[in-house]
Design an enzyme around this catalytic site. Sequence first.
Site, PDB file in Angstrom:
ATOM      1  N   HIS A 158       0.797  -1.235   0.000  1.00 52.51           N
ATOM      2  CA  HIS A 158       0.000   0.000   0.000  1.00 52.51           C
ATOM      3  C   HIS A 158       0.829   1.284   0.000  1.00 52.51           C
ATOM      4  O   HIS A 158       0.314   2.354  -0.353  1.00 52.51           O
ATOM      5  CB  HIS A 158      -0.916   0.001   1.227  1.00 52.51           C
ATOM      6  N   THR A 191      -4.890  10.780  -0.162  1.00 49.23           N
ATOM      7  CA  THR A 191      -6.239  10.575   0.372  1.00 49.23           C
ATOM      8  C   THR A 191      -6.527  11.526   1.527  1.00 49.23           C
ATOM      9  O   THR A 191      -5.631  12.142   2.090  1.00 49.23           O
ATOM     10  CB  THR A 191      -6.410   9.131   0.883  1.00 49.23           C
ATOM     11  N   TYR A 237     -14.445   5.707   9.125  1.00 46.25           N
ATOM     12  CA  TYR A 237     -13.431   6.184   8.186  1.00 46.25           C
ATOM     13  C   TYR A 237     -13.881   5.852   6.769  1.00 46.25           C
ATOM     14  O   TYR A 237     -14.167   4.694   6.456  1.00 46.25           O
ATOM     15  CB  TYR A 237     -12.102   5.488   8.499  1.00 46.25           C
TER      16      TYR A 237
END
Length: 795
Positions: free
Chosen positions: A472, A601, A588
């Site tokens: 990620h 993000t 979230y």
Amino acid sequence: MAEAHQAAGFRFSGPQEGLEEEFHHQALREVYLSGLRSWKKRISHLWYGFLAGVYPASPLSWLFLFLALQLAPLVQLDPSLGMVGKIKEQLPISGEPLLDGFWGAVASGLFATGLWLLLILTLRLALRLLLSYHGWIYEPHGHVSTTTKAWLALVKIFSGRKPMLYSFQGSLPRLPVPAVQDTVQKYLESVRPLQTDEDFERTMALAQAFQRKEAPRLQWYLRLKSWWAANYVSDWWEEFVYLRARSPLMVNSNYYVMDLLYVNPTRLQAARAGNTVHAMLLYRRRLNRQEIQPMMLAGCLPTCSAQYERMFNTTRIPKLGTDTLQHRRDSQHIAVFHRGRFYRVGLYSAGRLLPPRALEQQFQRILDDPTPPCPGEEHLGALTAAPRDTWAQTRSALWVGGSRNALAAVEEAAFFVTLDDSAQGLRPEEPVTSLDKYAKALLHGKAHDRWFDKSFTLIIFTNGKMGLNVEHSWADAPVVGHMWEFVLAMDSFDLGYSSDGHCWGNPDPTLPIPQRLKWNIPEEVFPSISLALRTARALAADIDFHTFPFTDFGKNLIKRSRTSPDAFLQITLQLAHFRDRGHFCLTYEASMTRMFREGRTETVRSCTRESCAFVRAMEDPDQSDAQRLSLFRVATEKHQALYRAAMTGAGVDRHLFCLAVVARFLNINSPFLSQALSEPWRLSTSQTPIQQSHLFDLKSRPNYVSCGGGFGPVDDKGYGVSYIIIGEDMINFHISCKVSYPETDAHRFGQNIRAALLDIAALFQFGEETTKKAERPPGAASHLKPTGEAGAKRF
């Protein structure tokens, strides 16, 4: 060593006479072609970089300026207003009349270049100013004001006609730093429905003290960074959230992406691997040439493309304290794992990409190899699933202990491929359990048969189904999703398979066999491998996963409700979670900030006072459907406002995160920041966007639908939910939680989500199929609690 093993793989059949001379010429030819290809790539990188660097201008526009200056004297004009003559006076002219025209052309070229660069800077500045306007995003759906229409026309004019992937990087605005008081106010608003009056008064006191004392100094540093750096968040986000995290990547950080849900174009494992790897390499070539169009919002608003740079040839290298990302400009091989053995597979022959059939042949050779793993090799990949400091120490021992070449071959590969020894995918006879097993196979597998450090691992199962496991830190899911959409379309519609399931074309018997990597694993490493495997298996066994397609309705009905699909689903998740757990929690939702340079993000805090009011109304039998529908409208509008604020850089969490980083550097202890960044996210959600819908015509090919992807739970006591909206009538969900926490159940939550979707749809009374209230699943909570739990994700 690995090179010696590679040399042993070169075996030639046929007469021995002249073999040495033939080998000599072949070796020289391969060396020549490899070098030629390398230089071609360097030149192409420079050229494509130049084209992107001068966009929206082009070399032809410079040529036009130069020719205009050269031809102007013929009609007795001087567009330079005498500047060409002044430049010519400064040149070291020899004075010979024959060279006068040459020096005049040089002066015209210099002036044209200067004017051209000035025009480029002007266009970019104008475009940056235009892109800094975000009023369009707050306008009601379906209504475009005159101001926005004029603004869009100017954006199109200044954006040019044929942008390359990185053409807009220099024109994107910087992410703004919000005012502290705005961020604090939004934070307080988000936690109000989750705290008692007493707790909220304490939180307000901490917030007020923070604004008076620490905030001004911390904010000053952030503003300074925002002026100097391309993005005041992204580098710290990558470092502190990802690279400094010491927990295992498997489950905790890496995520997965699934294959097509209903279609399996071939059941031959090697053939599917051949087509897919070739399609990925075609995408990499387009990436290197910047032939991929930048993602555009509303068809004309560019977003940042920086995350694409490290998609291939990238590995996360474990280090003590913090990891690093190793990225190579090019890699000519991939690393392949099968039944405990590692291989190096070259991707080029005679300077060209191996075609799919040749790649299939190489994969089949690996599948047919009967040799066993060397001691410790089979479970070596479990080290990449270990805590990062443990893996860093063990890697150093491998590096100096005789496995450097094998380790380098894996880490320097374009990507990692696992030829899995299990069959996965949707099975009609077991639609629920088969998808759940498929998700777990992609998320963690056997905990030792993935290289979790690679930018992504391509996993091919024995029945031809496939998927990705993605690291990620280097990028976010939409970037990987863009590549995956291209690969699935290329595999299905362009490359294709023969009637017997093989890739098109013929095998190439002259290809050397894939190189088997040789690991010399020191004795002191074996206990670390065993411990890493036990720990990783325990972590994998603790994950409860549920993946299911919801087909009662989809985007079509949501559009008819005049509601944003994302807002509709987020409010649905709030209702489902309350029914599942009996309370509200900090939620979230990931939102992108790629309208800004190097943006990644931001968090949308989906649990709001408005959504809580709607959920309570749904559970209150005294409330009418009209009242519930009214509250639903208010809740979705609030969510849309939060989402828009996050997209435009006015979110809460990234600002608080950066303030906390500065506080750490300055050794400032802030009770407010400590509290804000320590609350667990009990519900973590994300939508997987479809970015290239034109690649799949669902009207003519309704079975070619993606299943999306998912991730592990962020909190041990919470849920992770990913969803993807497919076409007009399908929504796929991926739900995860921990088995060890008795109050969560992924399948029960999935049933609550389905029931909540049907109950909300029934409020609109579109038809009999949605007016019936869904049955509540067994064990679902149905009582109201006065307060809920706060939660947060540790950064």
